[in-house]
Design a protein around this motif. Structure first.
Motif, PDB file in Angstrom:
ATOM      1  N   LEU A  45       0.707  -1.662   0.019  1.00 35.73           N
ATOM      2  CA  LEU A  45       0.250  -0.020   0.077  1.00 35.73           C
ATOM      3  C   LEU A  45       0.839   1.612  -0.035  1.00 35.73           C
ATOM      4  N   ALA A  48       2.076   1.624  -3.370  1.00 31.48           N
ATOM      5  CA  ALA A  48       1.191   1.830  -3.947  1.00 31.48           C
ATOM      6  C   ALA A  48       1.190   3.277  -4.548  1.00 31.48           C
ATOM      7  N   LEU A  49       1.231   4.103  -3.435  1.00 32.50           N
ATOM      8  CA  LEU A  49       0.032   5.652  -3.585  1.00 32.50           C
ATOM      9  C   LEU A  49       1.485   6.320  -2.756  1.00 32.50           C
ATOM     10  N   GLY A  54      -0.342   6.959   0.735  1.00 31.83           N
ATOM     11  CA  GLY A  54       0.295   5.978   1.499  1.00 31.83           C
ATOM     12  C   GLY A  54       1.062   4.744   2.805  1.00 31.83           C
TER      13      GLY A  54
ATOM     14  N   TRP B  17       0.473   6.719  -9.349  1.00 31.10           N
ATOM     15  CA  TRP B  17      -0.509   4.981  -8.135  1.00 31.10           C
ATOM     16  C   TRP B  17      -0.052   4.647  -8.420  1.00 31.10           C
ATOM     17  N   LEU B  22      -2.260  -1.778  -5.564  1.00 29.60           N
ATOM     18  CA  LEU B  22      -3.314  -1.294  -4.175  1.00 29.60           C
ATOM     19  C   LEU B  22      -4.240  -2.116  -4.679  1.00 29.60           C
ATOM     20  N   VAL B  93      -9.861   1.588  -3.076  1.00 23.68           N
ATOM     21  CA  VAL B  93     -10.047   0.850  -4.424  1.00 23.68           C
ATOM     22  C   VAL B  93     -10.689   2.102  -5.293  1.00 23.68           C
TER      23      VAL B  93
END
Lengths: 109, 510
Positions: A45, A48-49, A54, B17, B22, B93
């Motif tokens: 996480l 990913a952000l 994140g 991103w 995610l 998400v």
């Protein structure tokens, strides 16, 4: 002064209690594995952000891991308690047996 | 004072991103949450085993029960918090996808504006001003501005969701992303000692009931059992251990009650005697259904909640709990033994399912009235067994209905109920005729046994579907020509062993 109570029967089947302890050990291991998955997800996480988002989401998943780990540790502790109880009962039985054989005067202290 | 938002920087960040990553991370957390109810159910199984006192009794054993129950209640609270947190992560998400898409769009469109994206998107106000100045028509936002605005909105919602995912854990003591220091600190956050509110027992399909039950902490489950055993004991979707506990309370009260009608007392005595006899031999018994007024009983040998293979033995006419339970339990034992012989490692539970009042005189035996009541009850019972496991993500059992005589018609009626019959296999023994063909029973495998010496199997009372005819579509089980209507579950005959193979899943349909 405590009130006298009726003597309570104590029953122990070591095999049965040991089986329950084994089930608790399995449960602890499963949740510990899930805690690892939460930690891995936390890292994902965070990657990913970008930035604060994140970090915030990753921190939540890290807390998930902490909660799962606490439950796993408690299950493991309960397994240990049951295993320890069986060992204590068996040890006490052996100790009493040593003191009650032929020619013995009493239960050893 | 809030720092001015750097729109281009924010959009650039959102544009990179890694949404698939995610999604995978949240998917992994979803699987963690999905496993928790099953984990808790197994932990509660340990508590119940300890509580039964068969392995360990005494003061220390009681303390151990309390400790395991405490862990279960804490696990319930953690489960609830994680579920709430997961809902926010799911929202994250959902928002991340359009946020990134629109950010890409905004940046691409703004790059074409004078000064490039930095000048065009420096902040929200300047963005609007820049776009407004360039685009003819007051109040009409340039596509770059519209995309940026949408992207920022989705990104903001995603940020809120990420915050809320952490905030949802506050109920179990998480502060600034740190879980409590130890289990005691975690347990201190859970209202273990609070009074338990006894919830009304719901009505509704078994799936809804199972979900309701699985969401209750153990303390509330025990409170419901104690307060409303009669309603809970017959509620399809509630796990077998809880129904058993509730029905035994009902049974105890019936035996202590001096004003019950004599037939009900007689049935209660027979059920209690049967349970005592089975348990005296070390067998596990579950009283799955006890409806004394309705003369309905379901008695299982084994654990319906955990068995690999479950068989419901559905008897036909002239069977009542008071007169026939002992013989029917012997049949169920024989089916269980045959199943274990076919697959020794398989955990088996067989249930005498007298969940309908069977026809009690010849006139009733040739009409559909009893089956019309029994069919829906059987369908719901099967649904309930599956739903109780499904609600805690426990592995499904292989489920077989072994129906005899008029009981086969009850299965026929059960299959007519909405939804698929929740059985992996159906065995029809000495059927007096079925309405349609084997496929209409909706089970993946349908077997039958009938013999020339069994006149009932030729009767055709309930339709032209003679199960022994090729056109019916069932797979014949081995029989002997001399077998009469009551011989299909006779251990000395070949059919019983074959039924055991069906229940174990070791006999394929043709």
């Amino acid at each position: 002064m405590s009130t006298p109570t009726a003597v309570e029967a104590v029953l122990v089947h070591p095999e049965g209690v040991t089986a329950l302890a084994a089930e608790l050990t399995v449960l602890a291991a499963e949740l510990s594995d899930d805690a690892d998955r939460c930690r891995a997800a936390a890292g994902a996480l965070t990657s990913a952000l970008d930035g604060d988002d994140g970090w915030t989401a990753g921190a939540a998943a890290t807390a998930w891991a902490g909660l799962e780990e606490l439950l796993a540790e408690q299950a493991a502790a309960l397994a240990g308690t049951l295993t320890g109880a069986v060992q204590s009962y068996l040890a006490e039985d052996a100790r009493i047996a040593r003191g009650t054989g032929p020619g013995r005067s009493g239960v050893p202290r | 004072m809030t720092a001015p938002l750097d729109v281009p920087a924010r959009l650039s960040a959102v544009a990179v991103w890694d949404v698939p990553l995610l999604r995978r991370a949240v998917g992994s957390l979803t699987s963690v949450v999905e496993r928790l109810p099953s984990w808790r159910a197994r932990l509660e199984g340990v508590a119940r085993s300890l509580e039964a006192g068969e392995s360990w009794s005494g003061q220390a054993a009681r303390a151990a029960v309390a400790a395991v129950r405490e862990a279960s209640t804490v696990a319930w609270a953690v489960d609830a918090a994680l579920t709430a947190s997961l809902a926010e992560l799911d929202r994250l998400v959902v928002e991340a996808d359009p946020a990134q898409e629109r950010a890409h769009e905004a940046l691409a469109l703004a790059a074409a504006l004078p000064g490039g994206p930095d000048a065009a998107l420096r902040d929200a106000d300047r963005l609007a001003a820049a776009v407004g100045a360039l685009v003819p028509g007051a109040g009409v936002l340039h596509p770059a501005g519209a995309a940026a605005e949408a992207a920022m909105g989705h990104a903001s919602a995603a940020a809120v969701a990420a915050e809320q995912a952490g905030a949802a854990l506050a109920a179990v003591g998480v502060r600034d992303a740190f879980a409590p220091a130890d289990f005691a600190a975690l347990a201190a956050r859970v209202p273990l000692a609070h009074p338990v509110c006894v919830l009304p027992v719901p009505s509704g399909p078994p799936g809804d009931v199972a979900a309701w039950w699985a969401a209750l902490p153990l303390t509330a489950q025990l409170a419901v059992i104690a307060s409303t055993p009669q309603a809970l004991g017959r509620l399809d979707g509630v796990p077998a251990w809880a129904r058993d506990r509730a029905n035994r309370l009902v049974l105890d009260r019936a035996l202590a009650h001096r004003r019950l009608p004599e037939p009900e007392v007689a049935t209660a005595r027979v059920v209690a005697a049967r349970i005592a006899a089975e348990e005296a031999t070390g067998g596990q018994v579950q009283l799955h259904l006890l409806d004394l007024a309705g003369d309905r009983v379901g008695l299982a040998l084994g654990d319906l909640d955990t068995a690999d293979a479950v068989a419901l033995v559905v008897p036909g006419i002239f069977n009542t709990p008071a007169d026939d339970l002992t013989g029917l339990v012997a049949d169920a034992e024989d089916v269980g033994a045959a199943t274990r012989a076919a697959a020794p490692a398989t955990a088996v539970a067989t249930m005498v399912w007298l969940g309908y009042r069977t026809p009690s005189h010849p006139g009733e035996a040739v009409v559909r009235t009893s089956a019309g009541r029994g069919g829906p009850a059987l369908a719901a019972a099967l649904d309930g067994l599956g739903a109780a496991r499904g609600a805690v993500a426990a592995p499904a059992a292989r489920t077989t209905v072994v129906a005899h005589s008029y009981g086969t018609y009850v299965v026929d009626e059960a299959a007519d109920e909405p939804g698929r019959l929740a059985a992996d296999a159906v065995v029809l023994l000495g059927s007096p005729g079925m309405e349609d063909d084997a496929a209409s029973l909706e089970a993946p495998a349908v077997f039958d046994a009938a013999t020339p010496a069994d006149p009932i199997s030729w009767a055709g009372w309930f339709g032209d579907g003679h199960t022994w005819e090729e056109g019916y579509g069932s797979t014949a089980l081995p029989t002997e020509a001399s077998m009469g209507h009551s011989h299909y579950l006779d251990p000395a005959r070949p059919t019983l062993a074959a039924i055991g193979e069906v229940v174990a899943g070791r006999r394929a349909p043709e």
